[in-house]
Design an enzyme around this catalytic site. Structure first.
Site, short mmCIF file in Angstrom:
data_model
loop_
_atom_site.label_atom_id
_atom_site.label_comp_id
_atom_site.label_asym_id
_atom_site.label_seq_id
_atom_site.Cartn_x
_atom_site.Cartn_y
_atom_site.Cartn_z
N ASP A 111 0.84 -1.20 0.00
CA ASP A 111 0.00 0.00 0.00
C ASP A 111 0.88 1.25 0.00
O ASP A 111 0.38 2.37 -0.13
CB ASP A 111 -1.01 -0.01 1.17
CG ASP A 111 -0.36 0.04 2.53
OD1 ASP A 111 0.88 -0.11 2.62
OD2 ASP A 111 -1.09 0.22 3.53
N SER A 112 2.20 1.05 0.08
CA SER A 112 3.14 2.17 -0.11
C SER A 112 2.98 2.75 -1.51
O SER A 112 3.52 3.82 -1.80
CB SER A 112 4.58 1.70 0.11
OG SER A 112 4.87 0.55 -0.67
N ASP A 122 -0.99 -6.33 -0.45
CA ASP A 122 -1.11 -5.67 0.85
C ASP A 122 -2.56 -5.24 1.09
O ASP A 122 -3.16 -4.59 0.22
CB ASP A 122 -0.21 -4.41 0.80
CG ASP A 122 0.36 -4.07 2.14
OD1 ASP A 122 0.10 -4.78 3.13
OD2 ASP A 122 1.11 -3.06 2.19
N LYS A 168 -0.92 -9.52 2.86
CA LYS A 168 -0.23 -9.03 4.06
C LYS A 168 -1.16 -8.07 4.77
O LYS A 168 -1.88 -7.31 4.11
CB LYS A 168 1.06 -8.30 3.67
CG LYS A 168 1.76 -7.66 4.88
CD LYS A 168 3.12 -7.11 4.53
CE LYS A 168 3.09 -5.71 3.95
NZ LYS A 168 2.44 -4.69 4.81
N GLU A 192 -1.40 -5.44 8.46
CA GLU A 192 -0.68 -4.83 9.58
C GLU A 192 -1.37 -5.11 10.90
O GLU A 192 -2.61 -5.09 10.97
CB GLU A 192 -0.59 -3.31 9.38
CG GLU A 192 0.21 -2.90 8.17
CD GLU A 192 0.36 -1.39 8.03
OE1 GLU A 192 -0.02 -0.64 8.96
OE2 GLU A 192 0.87 -0.96 6.97
N GLU A 236 9.05 -4.08 10.85
CA GLU A 236 9.44 -2.77 10.30
C GLU A 236 9.82 -1.82 11.43
O GLU A 236 9.09 -1.70 12.43
CB GLU A 236 8.27 -2.18 9.48
CG GLU A 236 8.58 -0.78 8.95
CD GLU A 236 7.67 -0.30 7.83
OE1 GLU A 236 6.78 -1.06 7.40
OE2 GLU A 236 7.87 0.85 7.39
O1 KIV Z 1 3.56 -1.17 1.71
C1 KIV Z 1 4.74 -1.54 1.78
O2 KIV Z 1 5.57 -1.26 0.91
C2 KIV Z 1 5.13 -2.33 2.94
C3 KIV Z 1 6.58 -2.72 3.06
C4 KIV Z 1 7.40 -1.57 3.40
C5 KIV Z 1 6.76 -3.85 3.99
O3 KIV Z 1 4.31 -2.65 3.73
#
Ligand code: KIV
Length: 291
Positions: free
Chosen positions: A53-54, A92, A121, A123, A190
């Protein structure tokens, strides 16, 4: 065992990751948000591609990941999946996609798998266990994410290293254990002290993937654009740039603009020619004159 880049390398699987962890073979994970970044990272032989989600910060201009929606993520997951990478493809779960109950979480995560992801993934620790268990029950592999979890930016009071106080460090150890017992196949760590990440790693059977968490994790992840130096702002302390991509790409664009202005682009090699036999007709054609 080598998992070097190859056109024919077999698709990375969860058992393969677990085996690499047991063999002490460090795992390499990079973010990818579109076809070119996925093709490049996969050709480089990385083990895991994360459509993070970055993408919100890196590609969409947001200051945090909070505005990123499932619609945005689906769009990017589909682009990466179409490249059919050999790397394991992890999608994510964005903010609010797994906070509203098990059913919505399953629908969102299942949608990622139907679009070509092999795992998701999400959080958070203890609070997320019901979601993690439901996903694992529905055959959706889950990667956890602990420490500096960017979706908690407001609760954390900024993007700050986590786990420096005793209670916080112990909570991270316990959360990691709980995620493993709930069925996660891996956990991202992280922004936590390297010695805490090392302790988490030695207490888990599943691989840890570190970002700003030191060397003693089972693997490492970076945002691909950080590694390439594509972003103009100063990177975080844990980033290592392997090229100055912003400068290189800006210079290439500036040279092209200069060539356009001087008439040096396009040249004969970048142009198409009319067949010899139709040139006279084209040269003698006049507006309003029909043959
Ligand atoms: O969204 C992302 O890029 C991440 C990584 C930094 C682990 O969650």
């Amino acid at each position: 065992m080598s998992h070097a880049p190859s056109d024919t390398r077999p698709r990375v699987t969860l058992p393969q990751l677990q085996q690499w962890k047991q063999e002490g073979h460090p795992l390499a994970m990079l973010t990818a948000y579109d076809a070119p970044t996925a093709l490049i990272a996969d050709a480089a032989g990385v083990d895991i591609l994360l459509v993070g989600d970055s993408v919100g910060n890196v590609c969409l201009g947001f200051e945090t990941t909070l505005p990123v929606t499932m619609a945005m993520m689906n769009h990017h997951v589909e682009a990466v999946a179409r490249t059919r990478p050999a790397a394991l493809l992890v999608a994510d779960m964005p903010y609010l996609s797994f906070h509203l109950g098990v059913e919505v979480t399953l629908r969102n995560a299942g949608g990622f798998l139907q679009r070509g992801a092999q795992a998701v993934k999400l959080e958070g620790g203890a609070k997320r266990l019901p979601m993690v268990r439901a996903l694992v029950d529905a055959e959706i592999p889950v990667m956890g994410h602990l420490g500096l979890t960017p979706q908690s930016v407001n609760a954390m009071g900024g993007f700050k290293v986590q786990g420096r106080a005793e209670a916080d460090a112990l909570a991270i150890l316990e959360d990691a254990q709980a995620l493993q017992e709930a069925g996660c196949f891996s956990v991202v760590l992280e922004g936590i002290p390297a010695d805490l990440a090392a302790r988490v790693t030695e207490t888990l059977r599943i691989p840890t993937i570190g970002i700003g968490a030191g060397l003693q994790c089972s693997g490492q992840v970076l945002v691909f654009h950080d590694l390439l130096g594509l972003l103009p702002q100063r990177p975080a302390k844990f980033v290592r740039k392997y090229m100055e991509g912003f400068d290189l790409m800006r210079d290439a664009a500036a040279r092209w603009a200069q060539d356009v202005r001087s008439g040096a682009f396009p040249g004969p090699a970048e142009s198409y020619k009319l067949p010899e036999e139709i040139r006279p007709a084209v040269a003698s054609w006049q507006p309003g004159l029909r043959r």
